[in-house]
Write an enzyme that holds these catalytic residues in place. Structure first.
Site, PDB file in Angstrom:
ATOM      1  N   THR A  85       7.518   4.929   0.263  1.00 28.38           N
ATOM      2  CA  THR A  85       6.414   4.328   1.018  1.00 28.38           C
ATOM      3  C   THR A  85       6.424   4.730   2.483  1.00 28.38           C
ATOM      4  O   THR A  85       5.365   4.793   3.110  1.00 28.38           O
ATOM      5  CB  THR A  85       6.437   2.794   0.901  1.00 28.38           C
ATOM      6  OG1 THR A  85       7.622   2.267   1.512  1.00 28.38           O
ATOM      7  CG2 THR A  85       6.388   2.364  -0.550  1.00 28.38           C
ATOM      8  N   PRO A 101       4.040   2.165   7.463  1.00 29.93           N
ATOM      9  CA  PRO A 101       3.934   2.668   6.084  1.00 29.93           C
ATOM     10  C   PRO A 101       2.959   1.839   5.248  1.00 29.93           C
ATOM     11  O   PRO A 101       2.938   0.608   5.341  1.00 29.93           O
ATOM     12  CB  PRO A 101       5.363   2.528   5.546  1.00 29.93           C
ATOM     13  CG  PRO A 101       6.241   2.530   6.752  1.00 29.93           C
ATOM     14  CD  PRO A 101       5.445   1.851   7.834  1.00 29.93           C
ATOM     15  N   LEU A 102       2.190   2.517   4.423  1.00 29.28           N
ATOM     16  CA  LEU A 102       1.274   1.847   3.495  1.00 29.28           C
ATOM     17  C   LEU A 102       2.042   1.546   2.210  1.00 29.28           C
ATOM     18  O   LEU A 102       1.838   2.164   1.165  1.00 29.28           O
ATOM     19  CB  LEU A 102       0.056   2.721   3.234  1.00 29.28           C
ATOM     20  CG  LEU A 102      -0.759   3.123   4.470  1.00 29.28           C
ATOM     21  CD1 LEU A 102      -1.993   3.915   4.056  1.00 29.28           C
ATOM     22  CD2 LEU A 102      -1.168   1.902   5.292  1.00 29.28           C
ATOM     23  N   HIS A 103       2.926   0.550   2.302  1.00 30.43           N
ATOM     24  CA  HIS A 103       3.852   0.280   1.205  1.00 30.43           C
ATOM     25  C   HIS A 103       3.133  -0.011  -0.112  1.00 30.43           C
ATOM     26  O   HIS A 103       3.300   0.702  -1.101  1.00 30.43           O
ATOM     27  CB  HIS A 103       4.741  -0.921   1.556  1.00 30.43           C
ATOM     28  CG  HIS A 103       5.562  -0.756   2.785  1.00 30.43           C
ATOM     29  ND1 HIS A 103       6.600   0.149   2.874  1.00 30.43           N
ATOM     30  CD2 HIS A 103       5.518  -1.401   3.983  1.00 30.43           C
ATOM     31  CE1 HIS A 103       7.159   0.063   4.078  1.00 30.43           C
ATOM     32  NE2 HIS A 103       6.521  -0.873   4.763  1.00 30.43           N
ATOM     33  N   ASP A 104       2.373  -1.103  -0.135  1.00 27.48           N
ATOM     34  CA  ASP A 104       1.842  -1.597  -1.409  1.00 27.48           C
ATOM     35  C   ASP A 104       0.779  -0.707  -2.051  1.00 27.48           C
ATOM     36  O   ASP A 104       0.726  -0.619  -3.287  1.00 27.48           O
ATOM     37  CB  ASP A 104       1.318  -3.026  -1.240  1.00 27.48           C
ATOM     38  CG  ASP A 104       2.446  -4.003  -0.962  1.00 27.48           C
ATOM     39  OD1 ASP A 104       3.561  -3.780  -1.452  1.00 27.48           O
ATOM     40  OD2 ASP A 104       2.229  -4.985  -0.235  1.00 27.48           O
TER      41      ASP A 104
END
Length: 312
Positions: A191, A233-236
């Protein structure tokens, strides 16, 4: 068929809107969990996202308000007091389902053919752990779980080796990992390679469509400051991106266990021969993942989005 288990959350909201925009997902329901912020707010935010997207046909079901056996974490300041960075969304149109998440999940899974329902897990794994412990027959009918969580070779974001979702309820993470259910884990190792640029946000805004414009607003709130050229960060959203295009990710099978202690390693993942086999994403084509996100948001017309005048 997909169930989204979530604690929205700015990046949760981006992932959920991506799932709404893409014809590849048939979303049967959204279950909520406390995590980024308390359960009342995460449930309300899920309902607000449905109202924005005009998807009141999808039920929202309130889930766990606290971890299995410990005190829950304090709300994350980076998501703001409302959990979604102050981005305007309409008031909920539909009340949450009367059942609790575990009961709803069990009933739904038992009604469907075994193996056709995937769970996209964007928050702490409390609801899924309770399903495994309380409704094991229903849990075994899950096709696969794709979960954002953990750190393998990367430094953690709440401890030396701990990532927030697993750290928030280590006992739940340990139950799910050890369950043997089909599990794909999307850790910080991946991520952190998916970050939006200012130019990416501007392109979404310029599309002239409500869905990408709202995602642009959400990502804008995910920059640490005006001088930053990349977002957090664009985790999901990586969970949805993996479901859409697994070939963009490098997967390895690792035998994992979860630290359930009370020290700084709570929620940390350990690779050992005694661990349970888990499919783990350890690499990603970051630019291609962002391109996929933009294409699904901008090439699909958002359905019945509410006008800004109706937002809270």
């Amino acid at each position: 068929m997909t169930v989204i288990d979530t604690d929205p959350g700015i990046d949760d909201a981006i992932g959920i809107l991506l799932a709404f925009a893409s014809p590849n997902f048939t979303i049967a329901g959204i279950t909520t969990v406390a995590g980024n912020i308390g359960i009342e707010t995460t449930t309300r935010n899920a309902s607000r996202l449905l109202a924005f997207a005009g998807r009141e046909d999808i039920p929202v079901v309130r889930g766990a308000a606290a971890p299995l056996s410990r005190v829950g974490p304090e709300p994350l300041n980076l998501h703001g007091t409302d959990g979604i960075g102050g981005v305007a969304l309409p008031h909920p149109v539909r009340l949450p389902d009367d059942r609790q998440a575990v009961k709803w999940l069990a009933d739904f899974l038992m009604e469907q053919p075994a193996g056709i329902v995937d769970v996209l897990a964007l928050g702490p794994l409390t609801n899924l752990a309770r399903l495994v412990l309380e409704q094991p027959e229903a849990a075994r009918r899950i096709g696969r779980i794709i979960a954002m969580g953990g750190a393998i070779h990367e430094h953690g974001n709440v401890g030396p080796r701990s990532e927030f979702n697993l750290w928030a309820d280590p006992e739940a993470a340990a139950v799910v990992v050890a369950s043997g259910l089909p599990l794909v884990l999307i850790p910080l190792d991946v991520t952190r390679r998916v970050r939006a640029t200012r130019e990416f946000v501007e392109a979404l805004s310029a599309s002239g469509k409500p869905m990408p414009a709202k995602v642009a607003n959400l990502i804008e709130s995910y920059f640490e400051g005006e001088a930053n050229r990349e977002s957090r960060p664009l985790h999901d959203p990586c969970v949805m991106l993996y479901a859409l295009s697994p070939q963009l990710f490098r997967i390895e099978e690792l035998r994992l266990s979860v630290d359930t202690g009370n020290g700084e390693l709570a929620g940390a993942l350990t690779i050992s021969p005694e661990g349970t086999p888990v499919q783990v994403a350890l690499g990603v084509d970051g630019p291609a993942a962002l391109d996929l996100l933009a294409r699904h948001l901008t090439t699909i017309e958002a359905s019945a989005s509410r006008r800004e005048s109706s937002t809270s």
